[in-house]
Design a protein around this motif. Structure first.
Motif, short mmCIF file in Angstrom:
data_model
loop_
_atom_site.label_atom_id
_atom_site.label_comp_id
_atom_site.label_asym_id
_atom_site.label_seq_id
_atom_site.Cartn_x
_atom_site.Cartn_y
_atom_site.Cartn_z
N LEU A 107 0.81 -1.21 0.00
CA LEU A 107 0.00 0.00 0.00
C LEU A 107 0.85 1.27 0.00
O LEU A 107 0.64 2.17 -0.81
CB LEU A 107 -0.90 -0.03 1.24
N LEU A 165 -4.09 -0.84 -3.32
CA LEU A 165 -4.97 -1.02 -2.18
C LEU A 165 -5.39 -2.48 -2.13
O LEU A 165 -6.02 -2.97 -3.05
CB LEU A 165 -6.19 -0.11 -2.32
N ARG A 185 -7.04 -1.90 -13.88
CA ARG A 185 -6.66 -0.63 -13.29
C ARG A 185 -6.66 -0.68 -11.78
O ARG A 185 -7.35 -1.48 -11.18
CB ARG A 185 -7.63 0.44 -13.74
N ASP A 212 -7.95 0.86 -9.11
CA ASP A 212 -9.09 0.79 -8.20
C ASP A 212 -9.93 -0.46 -8.45
O ASP A 212 -10.61 -0.93 -7.55
CB ASP A 212 -9.93 2.07 -8.27
N GLU A 238 4.06 6.63 -7.45
CA GLU A 238 4.06 8.05 -7.80
C GLU A 238 3.51 8.31 -9.19
O GLU A 238 2.75 9.24 -9.40
CB GLU A 238 5.49 8.60 -7.71
N ASP A 239 3.93 7.53 -10.15
CA ASP A 239 3.51 7.78 -11.52
C ASP A 239 3.85 6.54 -12.34
O ASP A 239 4.98 6.36 -12.77
CB ASP A 239 4.23 9.01 -12.08
N SER A 260 2.48 11.90 1.23
CA SER A 260 1.09 11.58 1.01
C SER A 260 1.04 10.72 -0.23
O SER A 260 1.90 10.83 -1.09
CB SER A 260 0.28 12.84 0.77
N PHE A 261 0.04 9.87 -0.34
CA PHE A 261 0.13 9.01 -1.50
C PHE A 261 -0.85 9.36 -2.58
O PHE A 261 -1.95 9.77 -2.33
CB PHE A 261 0.21 7.55 -1.10
N LYS A 262 -0.33 9.27 -3.78
CA LYS A 262 -1.07 9.72 -4.94
C LYS A 262 -1.61 8.51 -5.65
O LYS A 262 -1.11 7.42 -5.51
CB LYS A 262 -0.09 10.42 -5.89
N ASN A 263 -2.63 8.73 -6.46
CA ASN A 263 -3.13 7.63 -7.27
C ASN A 263 -2.36 7.58 -8.57
O ASN A 263 -2.38 8.51 -9.31
CB ASN A 263 -4.59 7.86 -7.56
#
Lengths: 315, 291, 257, 236
Positions: free
Chosen positions: A56, A62, A114, A116, A197-198, A312-315
Motif C-alpha cells: 500500500l 490497495l 486498473r 481501483d 508516484e507515476d 502523502s500518496f497519490k493515485n
C-alpha cells in the motif's frame, strides 16, 4: 511534527538501539500475562502491517484482502501440524510460501486491471477465502475452526509461555524488518515507489511495472503468511472469523494511521495506537466499528499522510 | 419449475438493478467506489421496517419516509466524507474513507436494530395466481413491476429532462459543465440522494419479497452493486439493468439447480472474471489514457 | 547513420487518425526538431515510438532492431529515454531518488543478490549512487539532492526530468515541449544545455512550439500537420518554405524568424 | 465592464499568477497573449470562478465576483469557452447547446437561439442529433463557441479557440469572433498566435510567467520592438 532529530544518523542510531534493548527486555519488566499477550498481538499486527505497507505505502496498491493471506498462512500451519504431523519450522515455511504463491496469483491481474478495480479483486478474494474456510467443512471444519494445534518446537526448544511466544514473534518481526529494509534500499524499493508516484513515468524508466507490482504484492503476502502461521501456534486454534474483511480494514487503518511509505517503522505507530485502542474499547465492543470508521475518515480528511508518514500518496 | 425460477430470477434481477443504478451513477460522476452504498440502503430499509412493524404506518407512506431517510443519509455521507476528497489524485484515499463511512453507518444501524435476521412484513398480501401456466406470487409480480417502473422513470428522466441531461454532462466533463453554469455540488448531492432513495426502494422490495432483512445484507448489497455495475458497464443505466438481471438470474438458477451455498462464491467469481475479461463491462466505454 | 527509423507509423483512436503514416529517421548525434500546430500528432507520434501507445500500423526500428509495439519498459531498456509535456517527476520523493529511478534499468542488481550476495548488491547500488551524484553535479542540482522534487522551482523540475531521463544512459533522448512554462532566460539556458548534451555525444529529438528555441538548437526540423509529416529540412529551409509559412508559421511570423 | 485587480493564484503546486490586473470595456475585444504556461488559462479560470485566487479582486459590471460560484457568474452574464473545446462528447450537438443555456428559464428563447446558431453555423444544424465526440476539431470548436453563447453572455472568454485547427478554419473562427463582437458581445480572447490576434483586438495584454509584461493598444503592440523580442523571439 519535527522529525529532523529522528532522521539524523545519530538520532536514529540512539532510537534504534534504545528500542532494541527495550524490546528485548520487555518480558523481564512486564510480568502481567495479559499485557504481554497484548504485546504479542501487536507483534502479529506489526508483521502484517510492515508487509502491507510494501503493497500500500510503497507500491500504492490497495489490498482489501490482506487478511485472506494471513488466513492462508494460519490454515496451512494448522492443517499441516494437526493432520500431517509437520513440525513448526516446516509448517511455517510452507505457510509463508503458500501465502506468497496465492499473492502472485491474485496479483497477476494487475497487469490488466486498473488500480481501483484491482482492490475489488482483492476484496472478492478475501470474501471467497472466508466463505471457503466456512463452508468446506471436511477440510477446514467450517466455522468451528481447527483446534488443538500442537506446541511448536524449534530445534528442540518448546514454545509454551507468553514470553516464549514473545521472543519467537520478535524474531519473525526482526526478520521482516531486516529483509524489507534490504529490499527497499535497493532499486527494487525505488521501483515500487516510482509505480506509486507515476506508473506511466515508471514504465518509461524501464521498470516492468506489472512484474514489480506482482513482486511487491506477493512479498507483502509472504509476511502475512508468516504472521498467520505464528497466530495458529500462538492461539492453538484458527477460525474463519479471524480473517474477515474487518481484519483487512483494520490493517489498512493501522498502516494509514501510522503513515504509509518510506518509513518502515511508521506503520508500527498505527499498530500500537489501534491495538491499545481496541483493548481499551473492548468493554464497548458494540461501538468498535463506529470508532474504527471514524478514525479512518478523520485521519484521512485531516492528515492523509498518517501520523508519521512523510509522503502523502497519490493515485 | 424452470419458468418459475426464471421469473423469480428476473424479479431479483430487477431489484438488484435498482440497487445498482445509484451506485453506478455515483461512479460515473465521481469515479468513486461508494462502499457505504449497501449499508445506506439497509439503514433505510430498517427504518421502513420500524415504521411498518412498530407504528403501523401505511406501506406507501412508510416506503416514502424510509426512502427519503436513506437518500438523506447518502447525501450526508457525500457531503461530510467524500466532498473534500473529490480531486482525482485522492481516488484511493476516498475509497478508504468510503469504507470508513460504511463502518460508521453499519454500526449505527447495529446499535439501533442489532445484527440478527429480522422478519419483514409483506407489503402486499402474499397470494399465488396462475399466469401462463406458471404458479406466481403476487408479491413477486408487484416487486418486478415497481422495480422496472422506477428504472424506466429514471431512464426517461436522464434522457429527456434538463436536469437529467445535466447530470450526464457532469459525468462527461465536470469542469466544462461547471462553466455552463451547472451547479456541480448540487448535482452530485442529488445523484447521491437519488441513489439512496432507489437503493431503499430496492431494499424494501427485496426484504418484503423474502420476508427478511438483516444488516449483513448491506455489505452484500454493495458487492452486488459492484458486480452488476462492472458486468453491465460502470456508469451506464442500461448496464446496471443488464448486470442486475444477469446476477439475479444466474444466482437463482444456481441456487435452485446446484446449491445455495455456492451463491456468494459465484458472485465474487463473476466479479473477478468480469474484471479480467472485460473490465469496461458489456455496455461500458473503454477509456484511453492521455499523456 | 540513422539510429531510429520509422516506416509508415500510424496511430488511430477510434475513427480519429492521430498519426498518419509518418516515415522519418533520426541520425546519430544530431538534434532533430519536430514542430507543428497543437493537435498535429507530435506527442502521439512520440508516444507510439516510446511504447506508451501501440502503433496501429507501421514499423519502428531502433539501432537496426525492430521495436514496434514493444512495451514502454522494454523500449526504455533498449536505450530510448524521454521527458513529458506535462511534468511527470516523482513529486513526493527526493531529487536523488528520482534520478536513481531513472537509472533503474542500468543497475545490474538481481533480486536474489540482495540476500545471497549482499556485498556485491551494496557495491552495485553504491556505484549507481556515485554515477547519479556526478550527473546531478553536471546539471547543477547536486546541492538539492535531498529536496523533495515537488519543492523545486518549475524550471528545476524540468531539468530534473531531463536529468532523470539521462540517468538511463540513453542512446536517444526525446524531449517533449521542454520549454513549456519557461521564460526566455530559462529557455536560453535550456538551449545551451541541450546543445551541450549533443556535443557530449547524445542524440536528441525535441518537440517544441517555441520557434526561437527550435531554430537555435535544431540541426534538422520536421514539420507535422494533421498527423502527417509535412516538411523536413534544415531550420533555414523550413523558415523560408512558403508552404510551411502558410500552414504553420504564418507569413508575419516567418518574417520575424 | 470587467475590472480585475492584482490577482495572485496558485495552481496545484505551481504559483501561476503574481499580481495580474486587467480591464475590459463594453464592446471591446481584448487579447491576452503569452507563451504556454504563462498563466493565461489560470487567469481565465480565476475570472470565471473555477479557481479561487489567493488574493486580488474581480469586479464584473460593478459587482464583486470574489468567491462567487461559477453558476452565479454565468447568470451574471459571463461565459467561458474553455481551452481544448471540452464539448460533452457523448451528448448530441443539441444537448450540448441546451446545456449552454442551463441557467436560462425561457424555453422558447432557448429554442429560438439554438435555431439562430444553426443558421450561423450550418454544419451544426446538419449534425444536431449527432454525438459531439464524432464532430471534427473545427466543428467541435464552433459547437463550443455556440454553447458558450447560449447563456447570452455580455462577456465571452475564449481560451485558445484556434488551437489545433487548420489555418483556413482559424481564419473562419476569427471572423466569427469579429462578427460576435460587432453584434455587441465583449470578448476576452486568449491566444498564442500574436499577429492574427492583434489584428482583430482593440487592446492586448502580454503575460509572461504570471505577470503582465506589456499591455497597450493592439496597433501599437504590433509595431513594438519589445513584443517581438519578448514574445516572438528572434533567431540569433
Amino acid at each position: 511534527m519535527d522529525m529532523s532529530f529522528f532522521e539524523s544518523k545519530m538520532g536514529r542510531g540512539l532510537l534504534f538501539g534504545g528500542l532494541t534493548i527495550c524490546l528485548l527486555l520487555t518480558p523481564t519488566f512486564v510480568t502481567d500475562i495479559y499485557i504481554l499477550s497484548i504485546f504479542n498481538l501487536m507483534i502479529i499486527y506489526a508483521i502484517l502491517c510492515m508487509g502491507l505497507n510494501l503493497i500500500l505505502g510503497f507500491t500504492g496498491l490497495l489490498s482489501l484482502g490482506h487478511a485472506a493471506f494471513y488466513g492462508i498462512g494460519a490454515y496451512t500451519t494448522a492443517i499441516l501440524m494437526t493432520r500431517f504431523g509437520f513440525g513448526f519450522v516446516a509448517a511455517f515455511c510452507a505457510s509463508a510460501v503458500l501465502a506468497m504463491i496465492a499473492g502472485i496469483i491474485i496479483a497477476l491481474p494487475t497487469r490488466k486491471v486498473r488500480g481501483d478495480y484491482f482492490c475489488l479483486i482483492t476484496l472478492a478474494f478475501g470474501e471467497i477465502f472466508r466463505l471457503v474456510a466456512t463452508s468446506w467443512i471436511e477440510f477446514t471444519r467450517g466455522a468451528m475452526g481447527i483446534v488443538g494445534i500442537p506446541i511448536p518446537k524449534i530445534f528442540g526448544l518448546q514454545i509454551v509461555t507468553e514470553t516464549h511466544f514473545y521472543y519467537l514473534g520478535l524474531g519473525i518481526l526482526t526478520f521482516t524488518y531486516l529483509t524489507l529494509r534490504a529490499i527497499t534500499k535497493t532499486r527494487y524499493g525505488r521501483a515500487f515507489i516510482a509505480i506509486r508516484e507515476d506508473e506511466l513515468a515508471a514504465d518509461t524508466m524501464g521498470i516492468n511495472t506489472s512484474i514489480y507490482k506482482i513482486m511487491a504484492f506477493s512479498i507483502g503476502c509472504l509476511y502475512a503468511g508468516m504472521a498467520g502461521s505464528f497466530l495458529a501456534v500462538y492461539q492453538t486454534a484458527v477460525t474463519p472469523s479471524n480473517f474477515r474483511l474487518e481484519e483487512s480494514c483494520l490493517m489498512i487503518i493501522m498502516v494509514i494511521v501510522g503513515g504509509m511509505g518510506r518509513n518502515l517503522f511508521a506503520p508500527l505507530a498505527g499498530v500500537a495506537v489501534m491495538t491499545v485502542a481496541t483493548e481499551v474499547f473492548r468493554s464497548t465492543a458494540e461501538y468498535r466499528m463506529l470508532i474504527i470508521g471514524l478514525i479512518m475518515i478523520l485521519v484521512l480528511l485531516i492528515r492523509p499522510q498518517g501520523i508519521f508518514g512523510s509522503s502523502s500518496f497519490k493515485n | 419449475m424452470l419458468g418459475e425460477v426464471i421469473l423469480v430470477g428476473v424479479m431479483v434481477g430487477a431489484v438488484y438493478a435498482l440497487v445498482t443504478v445509484g451506485y453506478s451513477m455515483v461512479f460515473g460522476i465521481l469515479k468513486l467506489m461508494n462502499f457505504a452504498h449497501g449499508d445506506t440502503y439497509i439503514f433505510g430499509t430498517l427504518i421502513c421496517l420500524t415504521l411498518l412493524a412498530k407504528y403501523n404506518i401505511h406501506p406507501v407512506l412508510a416506503i416514502l419516509i424510509a426512502a427519503i431517510a436513506g437518500g438523506g443519509l447518502a447525501f450526508l455521507v457525500e457531503l461530510l466524507v467524500y466532498r473534500r476528497l473529490r480531486a482525482p489524485q485522492h481516488r484511493l484515499i476516498s475509497m478508504i474513507t468510503a469504507l470508513g463511512a460504511a463502518y460508521v453507518v453499519q454500526n449505527i444501524s447495529e446499535l439501533q436494530w442489532g445484527n440478527q435476521v429480522m422478519s419483514f412484513p409483506s407489503i402486499v398480501e402474499s397470494k399465488f395466481v396462475t399466469l401462463l401456466g406458471l404458479q406466481v406470487s403476487v408479491t413477486h409480480i408487484i416487486t418486478l413491476f415497481v422495480a422496472v417502473l422506477c428504472i424506466a422513470v429514471l431512464i426517461l428522466f436522464m434522457r429527456y429532462s434538463r436536469y437529467g441531461k445535466a447530470i450526464d454532462c457532469v459525468s462527461q466533463d465536470m469542469d466544462a459543465a461547471s462553466l455552463m453554469g451547472i451547479p456541480i455540488n448540487r448535482v452530485v448531492s442529488s445523484v447521491y440522494f437519488m441513489g439512496g432513495v432507489l437503493g431503499v426502494v430496492g431494499g424494501v422490495l427485496y426484504s418484503s419479497a423474502y420476508n427478511a432483512v438483516s444488516l449483513g445484507m448491506g455489505f452484500r448489497g454493495t458487492l452486488i452493486a459492484f458486480t452488476a455495475a462492472v458486468i453491465g458497464g460502470i456508469g451506464s443505466l442500461g448496464g446496471a439493468l443488464l448486470g442486475g438481471m444477469i446476477l439475479g438470474l444466474s444466482e437463482n438458477l444456481i441456487g435452485v439447480y446446484v446449491s445455495s451455498s455456492y451463491r456468494d462464491p459465484l458472485l465474487y467469481s463473476l466479479l473477478i472474471i468480469m474484471l479480467l475479461v472485460k473490465p469496461t463491462g458489456i455496455l461500458g466505454n473503454s477509456d484511453q489514457t492521455k499523456v | 547513420m540513422p539510429i531510429l527509423e520509422t516506416r509508415d507509423v500510424t496511430k488511430r483512436f477510434g475513427g480519429l487518425v492521430a498519426v498518419n503514416q509518418v516515415c522519418m529517421t533520426v541520425n546519430n548525434n544530431e538534434i532533430l526538431g519536430i514542430i507543428g500546430p497543437n493537435g498535429a500528432g507530435k506527442t502521439s507520434f512520440i508516444n507510439a515510438l516510446t511504447g506508451i501507445y501501440k502503433p496501429s500500423s507501421g514499423q519502428v526500428f531502433f539501432q537496426d532492431k525492430e521495436i514496434t509495439g514493444l512495451p514502454a519498459y522494454k523500449i526504455a531498456k533498449q536505450g530510448i529515454s524521454r521527458t513529458f509535456q506535462n511534468l511527470r517527476v516523482f513529486s513526493n520523493i527526493s531529487v536523488l531518488e528520482n534520478v536513481l529511478i531513472g537509472a533503474h534499468c542500468r543497475i545490474d542488481n538481481p533480486f536474489h543478490h540482495i540476500f545471497l550476495r549482499p556485498l556485491r548488491s551494496r557495491k552495485i547500488e553504491h556505484q549507481a549512487y556515485e554515477k547519479v551524484i556526478a550527473l546531478l553535479k553536471n546539471v547543477g542540482l547536486e546541492e538539492k539532492k535531498e529536496t523533495l522534487a515537488k519543492n523545486l522551482a518549475y524550471g528545476e523540475q524540468r531539468i530534473l526530468e531531463i536529468c532523470r531521463a539521462l540517468a538511463s544512459d540513453p542512446q536517444l533522448l526525446i524531449l517533449d515541449e521542454p520549454c513549456a512554462g519557461m521564460n526566455s532566460m530559462e529557455m536560453d539556458t535550456l538551449a545551451d544545455f541541450v546543445k551541450k548534451l549533443r556535443n557530449e555525444g547524445n542524440t536528441i529529438v525535441v518537440i517544441e512550439h517555441n520557434m526561437r528555441f527550435m531554430m537555435t538548437v535544431s540541426d534538422r526540423i520536421i514539420v507535422m500537420t494533421a498527423g502527417a509529416k509535412f516538411r523536413e529540412g534544415t531550420p533555414e529551409e523550413i523558415r523560408n518554405d512558403l508552404e510551411v509559412q502558410k500552414v504553420y508559421l504564418g507569413e508575419q511570423e516567418a518574417e520575424r524568424c | 465592464m470587467l475590472v480585475v485587480e492584482d490577482i495572485h493564484a496558485q495552481y496545484g503546486k505551481v504559483k501561476a499568477l503574481h499580481g495580474v490586473s486587467l480591464k475590459i470595456k463594453e464592446g471591446e475585444i481584448v487579447a491576452l497573449l503569452g507563451a504556454n504556461g504563462a498563466g493565461k488559462s489560470t487567469f481565465l479560470k480565476v475570472i470565471s470562478g473555477m479557481l479561487k485566487p489567493t488574493s486580488g479582486s474581480v469586479t464584473f459590471r460593478g459587482k464583486p465576483l470574489n468567491g462567487v460560484r461559477t453558476d452565479r457568474i454565468v447568470i451574471a452574464g459571463m461565459a467561458h469557452v474553455p481551452e481544448g473545446r471540452r464539448v460533452f462528447p457523448m451528448a448530441t450537438v443539441m444537448t450540448n447547446l441546451e446545456m449552454g443555456a442551463f441557467t436560462r428559464k425561457d424555453k422558447a428563447g432557448v429554442k429560438k437561439d439554438i435555431e439562430r446558431y444553426f443558421d450561423i453555423f450550418p454544419v451544426l444544424g446538419e449534425r444536431r442529433n449527432q454525438r459531439a465526440g464524432t464532430l471534427s476539431g473545427g466543428e467541435q470548436q464552433m459547437l463550443a463557441i455556440a454553447r458558450g453563447l447560449m447563456s447570452r453572455p455580455s462577456l465571452l472568454l475564449l481560451d485558445e479557440p484556434a488551437m489545433g485547427l487548420a489555418p483556413i478554419l482559424v481564419q473562419e473562427i476569427y471572423n466569427i469572433v469579429q462578427e460576435l463582437n460587432a453584434a455587441g458581445t465583449s470578448i476576452l480572447l486568449v491566444e498564442q498566435n500574436v499577429h492574427k490576434t492583434l489584428a482583430i483586438a482593440n487592446r492586448a495584454y502580454v503575460l509572461e510567467c504570471g505577470v503582465v509584461a506589456i499591455n497597450g493598444r493592439a496597433e501599437e503592440l504590433m509595431k513594438s520592438e519589445e513584443v517581438i523580442k519578448c514574445y516572438l523571439g528572434e533567431v540569433s
